[in-house]
Design a protein around this motif. Structure first.
Motif, PDB file in Angstrom:
ATOM      1  N   THR A 144      45.452  -4.765 -15.617  1.00  0.00           N
ATOM      2  CA  THR A 144      44.450  -4.077 -14.859  1.00  0.00           C
ATOM      3  C   THR A 144      45.119  -2.974 -14.026  1.00  0.00           C
ATOM      4  N   ALA A 145      46.502  -3.132 -13.562  1.00  0.00           N
ATOM      5  CA  ALA A 145      47.066  -2.037 -12.976  1.00  0.00           C
ATOM      6  C   ALA A 145      47.313  -0.858 -13.705  1.00  0.00           C
ATOM      7  N   ILE A 146      47.472  -0.848 -15.027  1.00  0.00           N
ATOM      8  CA  ILE A 146      47.698   0.004 -15.881  1.00  0.00           C
ATOM      9  C   ILE A 146      46.234   0.773 -15.982  1.00  0.00           C
ATOM     10  N   VAL A 147      45.301  -0.059 -16.165  1.00  0.00           N
ATOM     11  CA  VAL A 147      43.986   0.570 -16.455  1.00  0.00           C
ATOM     12  C   VAL A 147      43.341   1.370 -15.290  1.00  0.00           C
ATOM     13  N   MET A 148      43.618   0.711 -13.972  1.00  0.00           N
ATOM     14  CA  MET A 148      43.102   1.657 -12.815  1.00  0.00           C
ATOM     15  C   MET A 148      44.018   2.578 -12.479  1.00  0.00           C
ATOM     16  N   ALA A 149      45.372   2.603 -12.599  1.00  0.00           N
ATOM     17  CA  ALA A 149      46.060   3.859 -12.527  1.00  0.00           C
ATOM     18  C   ALA A 149      45.730   4.773 -13.349  1.00  0.00           C
ATOM     19  N   TYR A 150      45.633   4.703 -14.762  1.00  0.00           N
ATOM     20  CA  TYR A 150      45.274   5.662 -15.870  1.00  0.00           C
ATOM     21  C   TYR A 150      43.772   6.355 -15.377  1.00  0.00           C
ATOM     22  N   THR A 151      42.981   5.350 -15.195  1.00  0.00           N
ATOM     23  CA  THR A 151      41.487   5.544 -14.947  1.00  0.00           C
ATOM     24  C   THR A 151      41.519   6.648 -13.590  1.00  0.00           C
ATOM     25  N   THR A 152      42.241   6.536 -12.663  1.00  0.00           N
ATOM     26  CA  THR A 152      42.393   7.241 -11.484  1.00  0.00           C
ATOM     27  C   THR A 152      42.904   8.508 -11.707  1.00  0.00           C
ATOM     28  N   VAL A 153      43.666   8.730 -12.538  1.00  0.00           N
ATOM     29  CA  VAL A 153      44.452  10.087 -12.748  1.00  0.00           C
ATOM     30  C   VAL A 153      43.294  10.685 -13.808  1.00  0.00           C
ATOM     31  N   GLN A 154      42.745   9.894 -14.602  1.00  0.00           N
ATOM     32  CA  GLN A 154      41.569  10.793 -15.504  1.00  0.00           C
ATOM     33  C   GLN A 154      40.362  11.340 -14.637  1.00  0.00           C
TER      34      GLN A 154
END
Length: 319
Positions: A241-251
């Protein structure tokens, strides 16, 4: 009692003399060869050339009024940053749009990708086929996705309005991207459709690492499906979840080409986000001011990602 001597003069039955072997002199196998230090050099040079140096240049330009063409620039100190925070309505509008866009994308993309991963965790043929189907949009270019969804949202002959008209729901037909109050949310839905399959793969990898014994123990204790998800699946997927949320934020902050594809160049105010606002500044030869906006942009992404990471850490079992 007589003893029998061997030709070498040793008694038979006596233990053999210890053989002394000398280790061949050479390099310790645990020591890395000096030549291995040469391998990171090309990557390090690229990192310095395309990240470190431009970042330093951006900091230098941010305190000047450089127009991008003049050989000299006037030092203005922190005036550019003061204007960004206090005197630029366009920047504040773009920031508000970007926050709305990010919240919708992060929440929906995280929820949908996790839901898909839960249903497609098993490596059966049907699950693998569906994973490939949901992942397919990710390999498309952003411009292609933008033009496809521009047709979907078209108020005259778009797919959504056509379907609504065919089933008698004409009252729900609309302009979608033409509605200033809703346009940014429709673009956010496009972003979710675009990348939800990519985030699903991350969750599938995380779910497959959860020991089955935890589910068996929870089932023995009488936990239902929802309780198993709440107390086992969700906490154990905190790293994913940490990876998904961080990557989604940058996207969400880098949805430059999707915004231009759906909203035109330059996009109207209701679709203007930080990346398109900064691009407009560079296009108008405001290099110094746009460099200051870029630094604020980077700091904002770092701050939001740090807050997200701290929040997700509270979900981990050992938190």
């Amino acid at each position: 009692m007589a003893t029998t001597l061997t030709p070498a003069g040793k008694e038979q039955g006596s233990p053999p003399l210890a053989t002394v072997t000398r280790k061949p002199r050479g390099r310790n196998p645990m020591t890395a060869h000096p030549g291995l230090w040469l391998f990171p050099i090309p990557a390090l040079l690229l990192y310095v050339a395309f990240f470190v140096i431009p970042t330093i240049q951006g900091v230098v330009y941010a305190v000047t009024d450089w127009d991008g063409f003049s050989p000299t620039a006037q030092f203005v100190g922190l005036d550019n940053f003061v204007k960004v925070f206090t005197g630029d309505d366009l920047f504040r509008n773009a920031l508000a749009n970007n926050i709305k866009f990010m919240l919708v994308v992060v929440i929906l993309q995280t929820a949908f990708s996790l839901a898909l991963a839960v249903f497609l965790t098993k490596n059966s043929k049907s699950s693998i086929a569906l994973r490939s189907l949901y992942f397919f949009p990710t390999i498309l270019s952003s411009v292609s996705v933008a033009f496809v969804w521009k047709f979907v949202y078209d108020p005259n002959f778009g797919l959504i309005n056509s379907i609504l008209g065919a089933v008698g729901l004409d009252r729900f037909q609309g302009a979608f991207l033409g509605n200033d109050n809703q346009a940014i949310y429709w673009v956010a839905l496009t972003q979710v459709w675009f990348h939800v399959g990519q985030m699903m793969i991350i969750y599938v990898a995380g779910l497959q690492q959860i020991p089955q014994e935890l589910y068996e123990a929870a089932e023995i204790d009488g936990a239902g499906r929802w309780q198993q998800f709440r107390h086992v699946t969700w906490p154990m997927t905190a790293p994913a979840t940490a990876i998904v949320m961080a990557y989604t934020t940058v996207q969400s902050f880098k949805a430059f080409d999707l915004i231009l594809g759906l909203g035109g160049n330059p996009p109207k105010g209701s679709l203007d986000i930080l990346s398109t606002r900064i691009y407009a500044g560079f296009a108008n030869s405001q290099f110094g001011y746009s460099a200051a906006e870029s630094l604020v942009f980077m700091a904002l992404i770092a701050a939001i990602t740090w807050v997200q990471r701290r929040a997700v850490q509270t979900l981990q079992p050992d938190a």
